[in-house]
Design an enzyme around this catalytic site. Structure first.
Site, PDB file in Angstrom:
ATOM      1  N   ASP A 142       6.031  -4.026   2.897  1.00 27.87           N
ATOM      2  CA  ASP A 142       5.399  -3.090   1.781  1.00 27.87           C
ATOM      3  C   ASP A 142       4.569  -3.916   0.575  1.00 27.87           C
ATOM      4  OD1 ASP A 142       4.729  -0.444   1.053  1.00 27.87           O
ATOM      5  OD2 ASP A 142       6.064  -0.482  -0.602  1.00 27.87           O
ATOM      6  N   SER A 143       3.449  -3.451   0.296  1.00 26.48           N
ATOM      7  CA  SER A 143       2.662  -4.338  -0.425  1.00 26.48           C
ATOM      8  C   SER A 143       1.648  -3.509  -1.302  1.00 26.48           C
ATOM      9  CB  SER A 143       1.701  -5.229   0.181  1.00 26.48           C
ATOM     10  OG  SER A 143       1.129  -4.553   1.155  1.00 26.48           O
ATOM     11  N   LYS A 145      -1.757  -7.101  10.922  1.00 27.90           N
ATOM     12  CA  LYS A 145      -0.463  -7.708  10.674  1.00 27.90           C
ATOM     13  C   LYS A 145       0.158  -7.943  11.730  1.00 27.90           C
ATOM     14  CE  LYS A 145       0.341  -4.540   6.363  1.00 27.90           C
ATOM     15  NZ  LYS A 145       0.984  -3.269   6.126  1.00 27.90           N
TER      16      LYS A 145
HETATM   17  P1  IMP Z   1       0.604  -1.473   2.865  1.00 33.08           P
HETATM   18  O1  IMP Z   1       1.947  -2.268   2.487  1.00 33.08           O
HETATM   19  O2  IMP Z   1       0.088  -2.017   4.014  1.00 33.08           O
HETATM   20  O3  IMP Z   1       1.100  -0.009   3.123  1.00 33.08           O
HETATM   21  O4  IMP Z   1      -0.321  -1.618   1.725  1.00 33.08           O
HETATM   22  C1  IMP Z   1      -0.364  -0.852   0.433  1.00 33.08           C
HETATM   23  C2  IMP Z   1      -1.866  -0.780  -0.203  1.00 33.08           C
HETATM   24  O5  IMP Z   1      -1.945  -2.241  -1.214  1.00 33.08           O
HETATM   25  C3  IMP Z   1      -2.964  -1.144   0.844  1.00 33.08           C
HETATM   26  O6  IMP Z   1      -3.478  -0.111   1.514  1.00 33.08           O
HETATM   27  C4  IMP Z   1      -4.023  -1.817  -0.221  1.00 33.08           C
HETATM   28  O7  IMP Z   1      -4.646  -0.787  -0.924  1.00 33.08           O
HETATM   29  C5  IMP Z   1      -3.230  -2.629  -0.897  1.00 33.08           C
HETATM   30  N1  IMP Z   1      -2.983  -4.093  -0.410  1.00 33.08           N
HETATM   31  C6  IMP Z   1      -2.028  -4.778   0.084  1.00 33.08           C
HETATM   32  N2  IMP Z   1      -2.325  -5.878   0.514  1.00 33.08           N
HETATM   33  C7  IMP Z   1      -3.679  -5.844   0.237  1.00 33.08           C
HETATM   34  C8  IMP Z   1      -4.417  -7.187   0.624  1.00 33.08           C
HETATM   35  O8  IMP Z   1      -4.010  -8.353   1.139  1.00 33.08           O
HETATM   36  N3  IMP Z   1      -5.700  -6.761   0.357  1.00 33.08           N
HETATM   37  C9  IMP Z   1      -6.143  -5.625  -0.265  1.00 33.08           C
HETATM   38  N4  IMP Z   1      -5.175  -4.538  -0.671  1.00 33.08           N
HETATM   39  C10 IMP Z   1      -3.997  -4.986  -0.389  1.00 33.08           C
END
Ligand code: IMP
Length: 194
Positions: free
Chosen positions: A70-71, A14
């Protein structure tokens, strides 16, 4: 002269992705770990509340403008689950393999395999900024039963883009950034900050 922005994440991928685009508008992005900022809690039910909490936390502890994301993956037949709980869908300790096994099992009895990745980015000028800058992105696909591809992370080997007949794990990093939820959100944020 470039301005420093603290990223509320220590994820190297990121950092690289965000740094490249934000350099265009003269921001130098530095991870919160460089400032000794510990990870913030993410207790909320929505992506935007969690991202805002992370951005405010990083800004408060550094005195700098901050960016957080956040995703997650949202599966339509499961009512949007795992959503904000994507990282820990199968519980602790967090494991991509266990999360993917649970997702495939939970979807086994459903004909609708449609899903989307969602990402929200929140920028705050300072910890108490009353007008955070918010941008989001969404990437539609289908959850498949068996993994394909070795790239990406998380749910990518199970996330199929039917038009390309490739999973997200079969995209190169550049191809993924050009279309992904996170890439869309980042480009939208940069436009708003310009
Ligand atoms: P964070 O926002 O980086 O905490 O991501 C949250 C979770 O969402 C990650 O641990 C993955 O399990 C899933 N996730 C978010 N973006 C992606 C992506 O681009 N590919 C695969 N999994 C994702």
């Amino acid at each position: 002269m470039s301005r420093t922005l603290v990223l509320a994440s220590n994820n190297a991928g990121k950092l690289k992705e965000f740094s490249q685009l934000l350099a265009q508008i003269d921001f130098e992005v530095r991870p919160q770990g460089e400032f000794g900022v510990p990870e913030a809690e993410e207790p909320y039910l929505t992506f935007v509340e969690n991202a805002l909490a992370k951005a405010r936390h990083a800004a408060r502890l550094t005195g700098l403008p901050a960016l957080a994301d956040d995703s997650g993956v949202c599966v339509n037949a499961l009512g949007g689950v795992p959503g904000v709980l994507s990282a820990r869908y199968a519980g602790e300790p967090k494991s991509d393999a266990a999360n993917n096994r649970k997702l495939v099992a939970d979807l086994a009895s459903h004909a609708d395999k449609s899903a989307y990745y969602y990402c929200v980015l929140v920028f705050v000028r300072h910890a108490d900024d009353p007008q955070p800058v918010i941008a989001d992105g969404r990437w539609n696909g289908l959850i498949i039963n068996a993994p394909r591809g070795a790239g990406g992370f998380g749910y990518d080997p199970y996330f199929l883009l039917p038009e390309q007949n490739k999973t997200a794990a079969e995209f190169s990093a550049e191809e993924k950034n050009a279309v992904s939820h996170r890439g869309q959100a980042l480009r939208a944020l940069v436009e708003k900050l310009r």
